[in-house]
Design a protein around this motif. Sequence first.
Motif, PDB file in Angstrom:
ATOM      1  N   ALA A 127       0.929  -1.212   0.261  1.00 34.75           N
ATOM      2  CA  ALA A 127      -0.033  -0.005  -0.129  1.00 34.75           C
ATOM      3  C   ALA A 127       0.910   1.058  -0.051  1.00 34.75           C
ATOM      4  O   ALA A 127       0.583   2.316  -0.721  1.00 34.75           O
ATOM      5  N   ARG A 128       1.869   1.311   0.801  1.00 35.09           N
ATOM      6  CA  ARG A 128       3.001   2.575   0.706  1.00 35.09           C
ATOM      7  C   ARG A 128       3.605   2.610  -0.849  1.00 35.09           C
ATOM      8  O   ARG A 128       3.585   3.619  -0.961  1.00 35.09           O
ATOM      9  N   GLU A 174       2.397  -4.434  -4.780  1.00 38.26           N
ATOM     10  CA  GLU A 174       1.686  -3.518  -4.309  1.00 38.26           C
ATOM     11  C   GLU A 174       0.205  -4.097  -3.848  1.00 38.26           C
ATOM     12  O   GLU A 174      -0.244  -3.659  -2.833  1.00 38.26           O
ATOM     13  N   ALA A 192       1.091   9.390  -5.856  1.00 35.91           N
ATOM     14  CA  ALA A 192       1.439  10.609  -5.646  1.00 35.91           C
ATOM     15  C   ALA A 192       2.207  11.469  -6.493  1.00 35.91           C
ATOM     16  O   ALA A 192       2.394  12.405  -6.867  1.00 35.91           O
ATOM     17  N   ARG A 233       2.353   1.886  -3.463  1.00 38.08           N
ATOM     18  CA  ARG A 233       1.218   2.386  -4.448  1.00 38.08           C
ATOM     19  C   ARG A 233       1.088   3.824  -4.040  1.00 38.08           C
ATOM     20  O   ARG A 233       0.951   4.677  -4.949  1.00 38.08           O
ATOM     21  N   GLU A 234       0.960   4.006  -2.742  1.00 38.61           N
ATOM     22  CA  GLU A 234       0.584   5.452  -2.349  1.00 38.61           C
ATOM     23  C   GLU A 234       1.605   6.601  -2.864  1.00 38.61           C
ATOM     24  O   GLU A 234       1.191   7.483  -3.552  1.00 38.61           O
TER      25      GLU A 234
END
Length: 235
Positions: A56-57, A87, A64, A59-60
């Motif tokens: 998740a990090r 991811e 961004a 992908r974040e």
Amino acid sequence: MHISSHRLFTAIRLSFMYYEEVSQVSKSRVHGDRFDGVDGPTAARDDSDLARAIGARIRELRVAQGMSMRTLAPLADLKQPFLSQLERGVSSPSMLSLYKLAKALGVAPGDLLPDEPVTPGAVVFRSGEGHPIHSVDGAVSSAGRLLFTDADHELEISEFDILPEQNNSEWFDHIAEAATYVMTGELRVEVENGGEWVLGRRDVIFCRAGSRSRWTALDPAGTSLLHVIARRRER
């Protein structure tokens, strides 16, 4: 933010002293794979939960920066299906994958780990705590652990035990200043366009940001090391 070589060297020395002390204490205090006492903030994470949190990090950070997986995968020298697995938390990244993704995203490897609450004062990691991690993806890989507290901390430390049969030819990109401290055994360190050295017990090598290096364990009984990264901070 700039962390001097002296500060890094001091951090490594203290880490080595802690390693020796914990190794002795573990003989009498360890229960299963974890000590009694104060846990590090990442000690209790389940492996599958951690993989999902890292995914998740990644992908974040990718979203961004306005990148698709198709764009990020070649920048990180990874196959797009593997990036998709990372991811989604289906696969866990190795240290090499973290380095590649960190370089492509312009962050430190520890920035790809899930955020932890900021803890004032000291944080103690016991033997068996931290983020378990492999050096590279694949069957032939050394096992280690990544020690990292929270996003405000300026250092991250990884610990590896490497047997000669676990050596590989991969280069690691240093996006920030880093140092490698040999605790036991012998380690050959090659710095691309910078030289080659054989390090023994308590030897240390500092690598500049932007350099590339690779390790080769030489001791048949194995080589143990600490790798310290100065995490970049905006002031």
